[in-house]
Design an enzyme around this catalytic site. Structure first.
Site, PDB file in Angstrom:
ATOM      1  N   ASP A 132       0.825  -1.221   0.000  1.00  0.00           N
ATOM      2  CA  ASP A 132       0.000   0.000   0.000  1.00  0.00           C
ATOM      3  C   ASP A 132       0.854   1.264   0.000  1.00  0.00           C
ATOM      4  O   ASP A 132       0.357   2.362  -0.240  1.00  0.00           O
ATOM      5  CB  ASP A 132      -0.964   0.005   1.202  1.00  0.00           C
ATOM      6  CG  ASP A 132      -0.266  -0.019   2.555  1.00  0.00           C
ATOM      7  OD1 ASP A 132       0.982  -0.122   2.594  1.00  0.00           O
ATOM      8  OD2 ASP A 132      -0.971   0.062   3.586  1.00  0.00           O
ATOM      9  N   GLU A 133       2.163   1.111   0.267  1.00  0.00           N
ATOM     10  CA  GLU A 133       3.013   2.307   0.373  1.00  0.00           C
ATOM     11  C   GLU A 133       3.169   3.033  -0.961  1.00  0.00           C
ATOM     12  O   GLU A 133       3.562   4.196  -0.995  1.00  0.00           O
ATOM     13  CB  GLU A 133       4.379   1.932   0.981  1.00  0.00           C
ATOM     14  CG  GLU A 133       4.194   1.264   2.335  1.00  0.00           C
ATOM     15  CD  GLU A 133       5.474   1.063   3.154  1.00  0.00           C
ATOM     16  OE1 GLU A 133       6.431   1.809   2.957  1.00  0.00           O
ATOM     17  OE2 GLU A 133       5.475   0.156   3.997  1.00  0.00           O
ATOM     18  N   TYR A 156      12.075   2.879  -1.152  1.00  0.00           N
ATOM     19  CA  TYR A 156      11.415   1.567  -1.174  1.00  0.00           C
ATOM     20  C   TYR A 156      10.105   1.640  -1.949  1.00  0.00           C
ATOM     21  O   TYR A 156       9.879   0.894  -2.901  1.00  0.00           O
ATOM     22  CB  TYR A 156      11.156   1.062   0.258  1.00  0.00           C
ATOM     23  CG  TYR A 156      10.143  -0.071   0.328  1.00  0.00           C
ATOM     24  CD1 TYR A 156      10.427  -1.309  -0.247  1.00  0.00           C
ATOM     25  CD2 TYR A 156       8.893   0.100   0.957  1.00  0.00           C
ATOM     26  CE1 TYR A 156       9.491  -2.357  -0.193  1.00  0.00           C
ATOM     27  CE2 TYR A 156       7.970  -0.928   1.004  1.00  0.00           C
ATOM     28  CZ  TYR A 156       8.269  -2.151   0.429  1.00  0.00           C
ATOM     29  OH  TYR A 156       7.347  -3.176   0.467  1.00  0.00           O
TER      30      TYR A 156
HETATM   31  P1  NAD Z   1      11.312  -9.984   3.369  1.00  0.00           P
HETATM   32  O1  NAD Z   1      12.327  -8.890   3.347  1.00  0.00           O
HETATM   33  O2  NAD Z   1      11.012 -10.674   4.657  1.00  0.00           O
HETATM   34  O3  NAD Z   1      11.735 -11.127   2.335  1.00  0.00           O
HETATM   35  C1  NAD Z   1      12.212 -10.838   1.055  1.00  0.00           C
HETATM   36  C2  NAD Z   1      12.723 -12.144   0.448  1.00  0.00           C
HETATM   37  O4  NAD Z   1      13.190 -11.845  -0.892  1.00  0.00           O
HETATM   38  C3  NAD Z   1      13.893 -12.772   1.192  1.00  0.00           C
HETATM   39  O5  NAD Z   1      13.715 -14.165   1.317  1.00  0.00           O
HETATM   40  C4  NAD Z   1      15.095 -12.434   0.316  1.00  0.00           C
HETATM   41  O6  NAD Z   1      16.153 -13.405   0.413  1.00  0.00           O
HETATM   42  C5  NAD Z   1      14.462 -12.431  -1.065  1.00  0.00           C
HETATM   43  N1  NAD Z   1      15.232 -11.605  -2.008  1.00  0.00           N
HETATM   44  C6  NAD Z   1      15.651 -10.324  -1.831  1.00  0.00           C
HETATM   45  N2  NAD Z   1      16.355  -9.910  -2.912  1.00  0.00           N
HETATM   46  C7  NAD Z   1      16.365 -10.954  -3.789  1.00  0.00           C
HETATM   47  C8  NAD Z   1      16.917 -11.130  -5.084  1.00  0.00           C
HETATM   48  N3  NAD Z   1      17.634 -10.170  -5.681  1.00  0.00           N
HETATM   49  N4  NAD Z   1      16.712 -12.307  -5.726  1.00  0.00           N
HETATM   50  C9  NAD Z   1      15.996 -13.300  -5.128  1.00  0.00           C
HETATM   51  N5  NAD Z   1      15.464 -13.197  -3.890  1.00  0.00           N
HETATM   52  C10 NAD Z   1      15.647 -12.025  -3.231  1.00  0.00           C
HETATM   53  O7  NAD Z   1      10.004  -9.357   2.729  1.00  0.00           O
HETATM   54  P2  NAD Z   1       8.470  -9.575   3.119  1.00  0.00           P
HETATM   55  O8  NAD Z   1       8.129  -8.668   4.242  1.00  0.00           O
HETATM   56  O9  NAD Z   1       8.182 -11.018   3.221  1.00  0.00           O
HETATM   57  O10 NAD Z   1       7.767  -8.986   1.814  1.00  0.00           O
HETATM   58  C11 NAD Z   1       7.540  -9.809   0.673  1.00  0.00           C
HETATM   59  C12 NAD Z   1       6.879  -8.985  -0.418  1.00  0.00           C
HETATM   60  O11 NAD Z   1       5.659  -8.451   0.068  1.00  0.00           O
HETATM   61  C13 NAD Z   1       7.725  -7.797  -0.878  1.00  0.00           C
HETATM   62  O12 NAD Z   1       7.581  -7.683  -2.276  1.00  0.00           O
HETATM   63  C14 NAD Z   1       7.105  -6.609  -0.159  1.00  0.00           C
HETATM   64  O13 NAD Z   1       7.260  -5.430  -0.927  1.00  0.00           O
HETATM   65  C15 NAD Z   1       5.647  -7.037  -0.089  1.00  0.00           C
HETATM   66  N6  NAD Z   1       4.884  -6.500   1.056  1.00  0.00           N
HETATM   67  C16 NAD Z   1       5.350  -6.609   2.327  1.00  0.00           C
HETATM   68  C17 NAD Z   1       4.586  -6.115   3.398  1.00  0.00           C
HETATM   69  C18 NAD Z   1       5.030  -6.259   4.831  1.00  0.00           C
HETATM   70  O14 NAD Z   1       4.348  -5.758   5.739  1.00  0.00           O
HETATM   71  N7  NAD Z   1       6.115  -6.950   5.128  1.00  0.00           N
HETATM   72  C19 NAD Z   1       3.350  -5.501   3.140  1.00  0.00           C
HETATM   73  C20 NAD Z   1       2.905  -5.402   1.813  1.00  0.00           C
HETATM   74  C21 NAD Z   1       3.674  -5.916   0.774  1.00  0.00           C
HETATM   75  P1  TYD Z   2       8.108  -0.703   9.719  1.00  0.00           P
HETATM   76  O1  TYD Z   2       7.876  -1.971  10.462  1.00  0.00           O
HETATM   77  O2  TYD Z   2       9.501  -0.378   9.277  1.00  0.00           O
HETATM   78  O3  TYD Z   2       7.098  -0.704   8.486  1.00  0.00           O
HETATM   79  P2  TYD Z   2       6.735   0.482   7.412  1.00  0.00           P
HETATM   80  O4  TYD Z   2       7.660   1.619   7.592  1.00  0.00           O
HETATM   81  O5  TYD Z   2       6.959  -0.209   6.110  1.00  0.00           O
HETATM   82  O6  TYD Z   2       5.320   0.828   7.689  1.00  0.00           O
HETATM   83  O7  TYD Z   2       7.619   0.511  10.626  1.00  0.00           O
HETATM   84  C1  TYD Z   2       6.284   0.597  11.109  1.00  0.00           C
HETATM   85  C2  TYD Z   2       6.127   1.923  11.813  1.00  0.00           C
HETATM   86  O8  TYD Z   2       6.964   1.933  12.985  1.00  0.00           O
HETATM   87  C3  TYD Z   2       6.594   3.098  10.968  1.00  0.00           C
HETATM   88  O9  TYD Z   2       5.721   4.205  11.191  1.00  0.00           O
HETATM   89  C4  TYD Z   2       7.979   3.419  11.495  1.00  0.00           C
HETATM   90  C5  TYD Z   2       7.896   3.010  12.958  1.00  0.00           C
HETATM   91  N1  TYD Z   2       9.173   2.526  13.549  1.00  0.00           N
HETATM   92  C6  TYD Z   2       9.674   3.097  14.729  1.00  0.00           C
HETATM   93  O10 TYD Z   2       9.061   4.016  15.312  1.00  0.00           O
HETATM   94  N2  TYD Z   2      10.848   2.636  15.239  1.00  0.00           N
HETATM   95  C7  TYD Z   2      11.566   1.630  14.643  1.00  0.00           C
HETATM   96  O11 TYD Z   2      12.664   1.265  15.143  1.00  0.00           O
HETATM   97  C8  TYD Z   2      11.027   1.037  13.443  1.00  0.00           C
HETATM   98  C9  TYD Z   2      11.764  -0.072  12.739  1.00  0.00           C
HETATM   99  C10 TYD Z   2       9.823   1.510  12.933  1.00  0.00           C
END
Ligand code: NAD
Ligand code: TYD
Length: 350
Positions: A132-133, A156
């Site tokens: 959603d970012e 990002y």
């Molecule tokens: P994460 O950082 O935990 O995992 C990313 C994975 O991608 C890792 O296993 C890493 O080894 C792999 N990776 C990174 N670079 C690579 C490359 N060059 N080639 C092959 N593999 C590679 O991420 P996540 O939190 O599980 O997020 C997964 C996806 O979901 C991402 O595309 C992220 O943008 C999206 N997403 C995440 C969130 C969230 O809250 N975490 C929310 C919405 C969408």
């Molecule tokens: P984060 O987990 O990094 O997710 P995103 O920035 O992708 O939403 O952060 C969640 C919220 O928490 C964000 O508003 C930033 C804040 N935050 C802190 O206040 N301290 C921290 O050390 C981190 C990692 C995040």
């Protein structure tokens, strides 16, 4: 037998998705394509690694030739693309890696799918998992809907927005069947402790300072990671080709309220005096360009495909805290090596 390549399957969300698909679809061959960066960890998948319908392939999506080879070898029917650099703070410290993996890597996968599938596109699908970012930051009211104009504000989110545009462009220009979903903040087990929840749970446990950015007033909409994986399953199988679906929890929290709730739950679980962990809260310099509020309207997904979140947040948060408290070995492994260096670098000037 369908073959699906899931990229980033060793990461946080990817590992939950692999677990769901490998168990739910014994007739599918699931290929986990992952580079194993600092965020990728095969320990996240111990319970499925020996399943006959699962295979791990170590590869970097930035390596175009390797992507062609892998697609040629496995002839996938579908791709679910999660591999990404995913942490906003790292994208501020070092944007380039985000451009390579999130933009160039996504394009390499699109090219490999296009070349492998040619004009045999029936039943093929390129599913791009996004955030959603890309929509930017909200004020006090309103929600992101699928038609909200893109307004990414961190390296990002700009790199994710760019990859979304490329996926849509390949659909429009080349007819590549694709679908995109944009999800809010996920929480749950196996998340690397650079993100808010696992980092703060680990710090509370170890009685370390809790670095709250700015005044802690920023708002995020939190969704149980297994509900995200279920949504991806539903969209992969029933979503309309060419469409976008927003996924969210209708569950908004200011950071500070969420952190105080975590402190309260952990005081009780760790037999600490009420209010003890809150003393660890330390207000630090704000994140540069810190988005104020994210909130997703997921009614399209709910109305058209019948998905709804399954867990109440308080229940999910408690389960999540329990998991981290019980998973010492996992936490020790991921916080050994370069983690301390990362932490010192990231937080030293705050
Ligand atoms: P994460 O950082 O935990 O995992 C990313 C994975 O991608 C890792 O296993 C890493 O080894 C792999 N990776 C990174 N670079 C690579 C490359 N060059 N080639 C092959 N593999 C590679 O991420 P996540 O939190 O599980 O997020 C997964 C996806 O979901 C991402 O595309 C992220 O943008 C999206 N997403 C995440 C969130 C969230 O809250 N975490 C929310 C919405 C969408
Ligand atoms: P984060 O987990 O990094 O997710 P995103 O920035 O992708 O939403 O952060 C969640 C919220 O928490 C964000 O508003 C930033 C804040 N935050 C802190 O206040 N301290 C921290 O050390 C981190 C990692 C995040």
């Amino acid at each position: 037998m369908k073959t699906i390549i899931i990229t980033g399957g060793a990461g946080f969300i990817g590992s939950h998705l692999i677990r769901l698909f490998v168990n739910k679809y014994p007739d599918y061959k699931i290929i986990n394509l992952d580079k194993l960066t600092y965020a990728g960890n095969l320990a996240n998948l111990k319970d499925v690694e020996k399943m006959p319908n699962y295979e791990f392939v170590k590869a970097d999506i930035v390596d175009a030739d390797h992507m062609f080879e892998i697609f040629d070898k496995y002839q996938p029917d579908g791709v679910i693309h999660l591999a990404a650099e995913s942490h906003v703070d790292r994208s501020i410290a070092n944007p380039n890696e985000f451009i390579f993996t999130n933009i160039v890597g996504t394009t390499n996968l699109l090219n490999a799918a296009r070349k492998t599938w040619g004009d045999k596109l029936d039943d093929k699908l390129f599913y791009h998992v996004s955030t959603d970012e890309v929509y930017g930051s909200l004020g006090e009211t309103g929600f992101f809907v699928e038609t909200t104009a893109y307004d990414p504000r961190s390296p990002y989110s700009a790199s994710k927005a760019s990859s979304d545009h490329l996926v849509r462009a390949y659909g429009h220009t080349f007819g590549l069947p694709s679908v995109i979903s944009n999800c809010s903040n996920n929480y749950g087990s196996y998340q690397f402790p650079e993100k808010l929840l696992p980092l703060f749970i680990n710090n509370i446990r170890n009685k370390k300072a809790l670095p709250v950015y700015g005044k802690g007033e920023n708002i995020r909409d939190w969704l149980w990671v297994e509900d995200h994986a279920r949504a991806i399953d539903v969209i992969y199988h029933q979503g309309k080709v060419g469409d976008t679906y927003n996924i969210g929890g209708h569950n908004e929290w200011t950071n500070i309220d969420l952190i105080k709730l975590m402190c309260k739950i952990m005081d009780s679980k760790l037999n600490r005096k009420e209010g003890e962990s809150e003393q660890l809260i330390t207000y630090v310099k704000d994140r540069a360009g810190h988005d104020m509020r994210y909130a997703i309207d997921s009614s399209k997904l709910q109305d058209e495909l019948g998905w709804t979140p399954s867990l109440q947040f308080e229940e999910g948060l408690e389960k999540t805290i329990d998991w981290y408290l019980e998973s010492d070995e996992w936490m020790n492994e991921v916080t050994s090596g370069d983690y301390q260096k990362y932490y010192d670098e990231m937080y030293k000037n705050r």
